[in-house]
Scaffold this active site. Structure first.
Site, PDB file in Angstrom:
ATOM      1  N   CYS A   2      28.565 -40.633  60.144  1.00  0.00           N
ATOM      2  CA  CYS A   2      28.891 -40.893  58.750  1.00  0.00           C
ATOM      3  C   CYS A   2      28.913 -42.249  58.390  1.00  0.00           C
ATOM      4  O   CYS A   2      29.036 -42.544  57.055  1.00  0.00           O
ATOM      5  CB  CYS A   2      29.953 -39.692  58.487  1.00  0.00           C
ATOM      6  SG  CYS A   2      29.748 -38.246  58.822  1.00  0.00           S
ATOM      7  N   HIS A  38      32.549 -42.400  51.968  1.00  0.00           N
ATOM      8  CA  HIS A  38      31.806 -41.105  52.885  1.00  0.00           C
ATOM      9  C   HIS A  38      32.367 -40.212  51.813  1.00  0.00           C
ATOM     10  O   HIS A  38      33.512 -39.614  51.680  1.00  0.00           O
ATOM     11  CB  HIS A  38      32.265 -41.208  54.107  1.00  0.00           C
ATOM     12  CG  HIS A  38      31.563 -39.798  54.837  1.00  0.00           C
ATOM     13  ND1 HIS A  38      30.311 -39.534  54.622  1.00  0.00           N
ATOM     14  CD2 HIS A  38      32.080 -39.231  55.690  1.00  0.00           C
ATOM     15  CE1 HIS A  38      30.086 -38.511  55.249  1.00  0.00           C
ATOM     16  NE2 HIS A  38      31.400 -38.270  55.861  1.00  0.00           N
ATOM     17  N   ASN A  97      28.676 -32.556  52.663  1.00  0.00           N
ATOM     18  CA  ASN A  97      28.669 -33.890  53.496  1.00  0.00           C
ATOM     19  C   ASN A  97      27.283 -34.021  54.137  1.00  0.00           C
ATOM     20  O   ASN A  97      27.075 -33.219  54.744  1.00  0.00           O
ATOM     21  CB  ASN A  97      29.857 -33.444  54.493  1.00  0.00           C
ATOM     22  CG  ASN A  97      29.969 -34.758  55.609  1.00  0.00           C
ATOM     23  OD1 ASN A  97      29.094 -35.543  55.689  1.00  0.00           O
ATOM     24  ND2 ASN A  97      30.978 -34.663  56.380  1.00  0.00           N
TER      25      ASN A  97
HETATM   26  N1  ACO Z   1      37.114 -20.233  54.172  1.00  0.00           N
HETATM   27  C1  ACO Z   1      38.276 -19.452  54.527  1.00  0.00           C
HETATM   28  N2  ACO Z   1      39.061 -19.937  55.299  1.00  0.00           N
HETATM   29  C2  ACO Z   1      38.746 -20.881  56.260  1.00  0.00           C
HETATM   30  C3  ACO Z   1      37.404 -21.526  56.202  1.00  0.00           C
HETATM   31  C4  ACO Z   1      36.425 -21.186  55.211  1.00  0.00           C
HETATM   32  N3  ACO Z   1      35.360 -21.589  54.606  1.00  0.00           N
HETATM   33  N4  ACO Z   1      37.460 -22.409  57.177  1.00  0.00           N
HETATM   34  C5  ACO Z   1      38.468 -22.226  57.801  1.00  0.00           C
HETATM   35  N5  ACO Z   1      39.134 -21.440  57.480  1.00  0.00           N
HETATM   36  C6  ACO Z   1      40.488 -21.101  57.704  1.00  0.00           C
HETATM   37  C7  ACO Z   1      40.900 -21.508  59.045  1.00  0.00           C
HETATM   38  O1  ACO Z   1      40.405 -20.429  60.175  1.00  0.00           O
HETATM   39  C8  ACO Z   1      42.675 -21.275  59.083  1.00  0.00           C
HETATM   40  O2  ACO Z   1      42.946 -20.132  59.290  1.00  0.00           O
HETATM   41  P1  ACO Z   1      44.187 -19.912  60.029  1.00  0.00           P
HETATM   42  O3  ACO Z   1      45.450 -20.557  59.447  1.00  0.00           O
HETATM   43  O4  ACO Z   1      44.238 -18.263  60.197  1.00  0.00           O
HETATM   44  O5  ACO Z   1      43.688 -20.122  61.603  1.00  0.00           O
HETATM   45  C9  ACO Z   1      42.921 -21.850  57.807  1.00  0.00           C
HETATM   46  O6  ACO Z   1      41.580 -21.572  57.068  1.00  0.00           O
HETATM   47  C10 ACO Z   1      43.231 -23.412  57.660  1.00  0.00           C
HETATM   48  O7  ACO Z   1      42.266 -24.222  58.587  1.00  0.00           O
HETATM   49  P2  ACO Z   1      42.256 -25.607  58.666  1.00  0.00           P
HETATM   50  O8  ACO Z   1      41.258 -26.068  59.599  1.00  0.00           O
HETATM   51  O9  ACO Z   1      43.963 -26.051  59.178  1.00  0.00           O
HETATM   52  O10 ACO Z   1      42.299 -26.138  57.167  1.00  0.00           O
HETATM   53  P3  ACO Z   1      42.129 -27.488  56.440  1.00  0.00           P
HETATM   54  O11 ACO Z   1      43.050 -27.475  55.390  1.00  0.00           O
HETATM   55  O12 ACO Z   1      42.387 -28.665  57.536  1.00  0.00           O
HETATM   56  O13 ACO Z   1      40.674 -27.575  56.019  1.00  0.00           O
HETATM   57  C11 ACO Z   1      38.669 -28.713  56.718  1.00  0.00           C
HETATM   58  C12 ACO Z   1      39.737 -27.557  57.002  1.00  0.00           C
HETATM   59  C13 ACO Z   1      38.187 -28.592  55.136  1.00  0.00           C
HETATM   60  C14 ACO Z   1      37.630 -28.718  57.773  1.00  0.00           C
HETATM   61  C15 ACO Z   1      39.408 -30.027  56.871  1.00  0.00           C
HETATM   62  O14 ACO Z   1      40.173 -30.150  57.936  1.00  0.00           O
HETATM   63  C16 ACO Z   1      38.552 -31.138  56.956  1.00  0.00           C
HETATM   64  O15 ACO Z   1      37.801 -31.413  55.787  1.00  0.00           O
HETATM   65  N6  ACO Z   1      38.624 -32.075  57.857  1.00  0.00           N
HETATM   66  C17 ACO Z   1      37.664 -33.620  57.840  1.00  0.00           C
HETATM   67  C18 ACO Z   1      36.377 -32.922  58.040  1.00  0.00           C
HETATM   68  C19 ACO Z   1      35.688 -34.372  58.094  1.00  0.00           C
HETATM   69  O16 ACO Z   1      36.046 -35.060  57.337  1.00  0.00           O
HETATM   70  N7  ACO Z   1      34.381 -34.624  58.700  1.00  0.00           N
HETATM   71  C20 ACO Z   1      33.854 -35.935  58.557  1.00  0.00           C
HETATM   72  C21 ACO Z   1      33.250 -36.202  59.440  1.00  0.00           C
HETATM   73  S1  ACO Z   1      31.562 -35.225  59.637  1.00  0.00           S
HETATM   74  C22 ACO Z   1      30.363 -36.171  60.589  1.00  0.00           C
HETATM   75  O17 ACO Z   1      30.837 -37.174  61.100  1.00  0.00           O
HETATM   76  C23 ACO Z   1      29.275 -35.364  60.898  1.00  0.00           C
END
Ligand code: ACO
Length: 312
Positions: A108, A232, A262
Site C-alpha cells: 500500500c 493511504h 482499500n
Molecule cells: N463483520 C462483523 N464482525 C467482524 C467482521 C465483519 N466483517 N470482521 C471481523 N469481525 C469480528 C471479529 O471476528 C471479532 O470477533 P470476536 O471479538 O468475537 O473475535 C470482532 O469483530 C473484532 O475484531 P477485530 O479484528 O478486533 O476488529 P477491529 O476493530 O480491529 O477491526 C479491522 C478489524 C477493520 C480489520 C481493523 O483491525 C483494521 O482496519 N486493521 C488494519 C487493516 C489495514 O490497515 N490494513 C492495511 C494494509 S493492507 C495491505 O497492505 C494490502
C-alpha cells in the site's frame, strides 16, 4: 530543473459491491463495516493491466500528451496479472510508451515509492514519466472470509510527471520497511490475504505518525502548511487517529475509501486524482502523501503542486 505533476486520472470497475451485498451472505452488517472501517462500498472487476491502461489514458489526456511522449513507466502493484512478465509491459505496449517500464511492489506504500523513484529518474535525465497504482485485490481476497472480504477493492489511478518545471516536486520523502512484521500481512502464491487486523492497525498508526513527522521535519514545514493530506485509504479510524495526533484536519484530507475500500497501491493516487478533479489543490500548494502496508512498508512525501516554469 524541477518537475511537476501535469496529469492525473483514475479507473474503477463498473461492478459495485455494497456492505449489504456481503451482509446477505456473510455474518456481517453494514453497521459493523461502516463503524469499524468507514467503508460503504467497493468496486470489483477487470485486470490490473486493464485498469492501469484506462487510468494511464485518463492521466495522459489531462496532461495533453500521447503515450509516445512518455519515456518511463512505473506501475505500483501487489496484484500483477502474471508472475512473469511484469504487468507494466502490457500497459507500456497498450499506451504506446517509449523507454523503460517496470512493476514496483511496496504494497500500500507502493505509489509513494513509485512517485519518488520516477521523480529521481527524471532528475537523472528522463523527460516524462507515467506513474500508476493499479490493483485487483478481489482476486487475492477470500470472499467468504468476513474479516478481510469487506476491506479490499479493485481500481487504478495514474499521474504524469514532467521534468523542466521551475520548482522541485518532491520537497522531502521518507521510505521505510520492517521486514520482521511480514507474518502480520501476506498472501502466498495462489493464496488469499492473511491479516492480523488489530496488530496491523496499531503498527500502521505508529509507522505513519513517525514517517509523517520525519518528512515534515525534512521539508521544514509544519502541519498547518499542508493544504491537502492524501493518506493511504485502509480504514478511516487509522486516518482519524493519525490526523488527530499530527494536527491535520479531516477537512484538508482526501478520502475515497467510503466508495472504494482499500485498493492498496491505487488508493493514494485515487484520492489525489479525485481531489485534483474537485479543484482542492492550487498552484504552489503543499500536499502530504503517506501510506503503509504489507512488508510492513511505509512511505511519505511532501510535494509542491503546480506546473510553474514548464514550457507548455
Ligand atoms: N463483520 C462483523 N464482525 C467482524 C467482521 C465483519 N466483517 N470482521 C471481523 N469481525 C469480528 C471479529 O471476528 C471479532 O470477533 P470476536 O471479538 O468475537 O473475535 C470482532 O469483530 C473484532 O475484531 P477485530 O479484528 O478486533 O476488529 P477491529 O476493530 O480491529 O477491526 C479491522 C478489524 C477493520 C480489520 C481493523 O483491525 C483494521 O482496519 N486493521 C488494519 C487493516 C489495514 O490497515 N490494513 C492495511 C494494509 S493492507 C495491505 O497492505 C494490502
Amino acid at each position: 530543473m524541477g518537475s511537476a505533476i501535469t496529469g492525473w486520472g483514475e479507473a474503477l470497475p463498473d461492478h459495485v459491491v455494497t456492505n449489504d451485498d456481503f451482509a446477505a451472505r456473510l455474518d456481517t452488517s453494514d453497521e459493523w463495516i461502516v463503524a469499524r472501517t468507514g467503508i460503504r462500498q467497493r468496486r470489483m472487476g477487470g485486470t490490473t493491466s486493464e485498469l492501469a491502461i484506462d487510468a494511464g489514458r485518463a492521466a495522459l489526456k489531462v496532461a495533453d500528451l500521447d503515450g509516445a511522449d512518455i519515456d518511463l513507466l512505473v506501475l505500483a502493484t501487489t496484484t500483477p496479472d502474471q508472475t512473469i512478465p511484469a504487468t507494466s509491459s502490457a500497459v507500456h505496449d497498450a499506451l504506446g510508451c517509449r523507454g523503460g517500464a517496470f512493476d514496483l511492489n511496496a504494497a500500500c506504500a507502493g505509489f509513494v515509492y513509485a512517485l519518488v523513484t520516477a521523480d529521481s529518474l527524471l532528475h537523472a535525465g528522463h523527460h516524462r514519466a507515467l506513474v500508476i497504482g493499479s490493483e485487483t485485490l478481489s482476486k487475492v481476497t477470500d470472499q467468504d472470509d468476513r474479516s478481510t472480504a469487506v476491506l479490499f477493492g479493485d481500481g487504478a489511478a495514474a499521474i504524469v510527471l514532467e521534468a523542466g518545471a521551475r520548482d522541485e516536486l518532491v520537497l522531502a520523502y521518507d521510505l521505510g520497511v520492517d521486514g520482521a512484521a511480514t507474518p502480520l500481512l501476506y498472501a502466498d502464491h495462489g493464496g488469499y490475504i492473511h491479516m492480523e487486523g488489530r496488530e496491523v492497525f496499531r503498527r500502521a498508526v505508529r509507522a505513519e505518525l513517525e514517517s509523517i513527522e520525519n518528512v515534515l521535519s525534512r521539508a521544514g514545514v509544519r502541519p498547518d502548511d499542508i493544504a491537502l493530506f492524501v493518506p493511504h485509504q485502509a480504514n478511516v479510524r487509522i486516518i482519524e487517529a493519525v490526523n488527530q495526533r499530527v494536527g491535520l484536519s479531516m477537512e484538508r484530507t482526501a478520502l475515497v475509501l467510503e466508495r472504494t475500500g482499500n485498493t492498496s497501491a491505487a488508493s493514494i493516487p485515487l484520492a489525489l486524482a479525485e481531489a485534483a478533479d474537485a479543484g482542492r489543490v492550487a498552484e504552489g500548494d503543499l500536499v502530504l502523501l503517506s501510506g503503509f502496508g504489507a512488508g510492513m512498508t511505509w512511505a511519505s512525501a511532501v510535494i509542491r503542486w503546480g506546473r510553474r516554469g514548464l514550457p507548455r
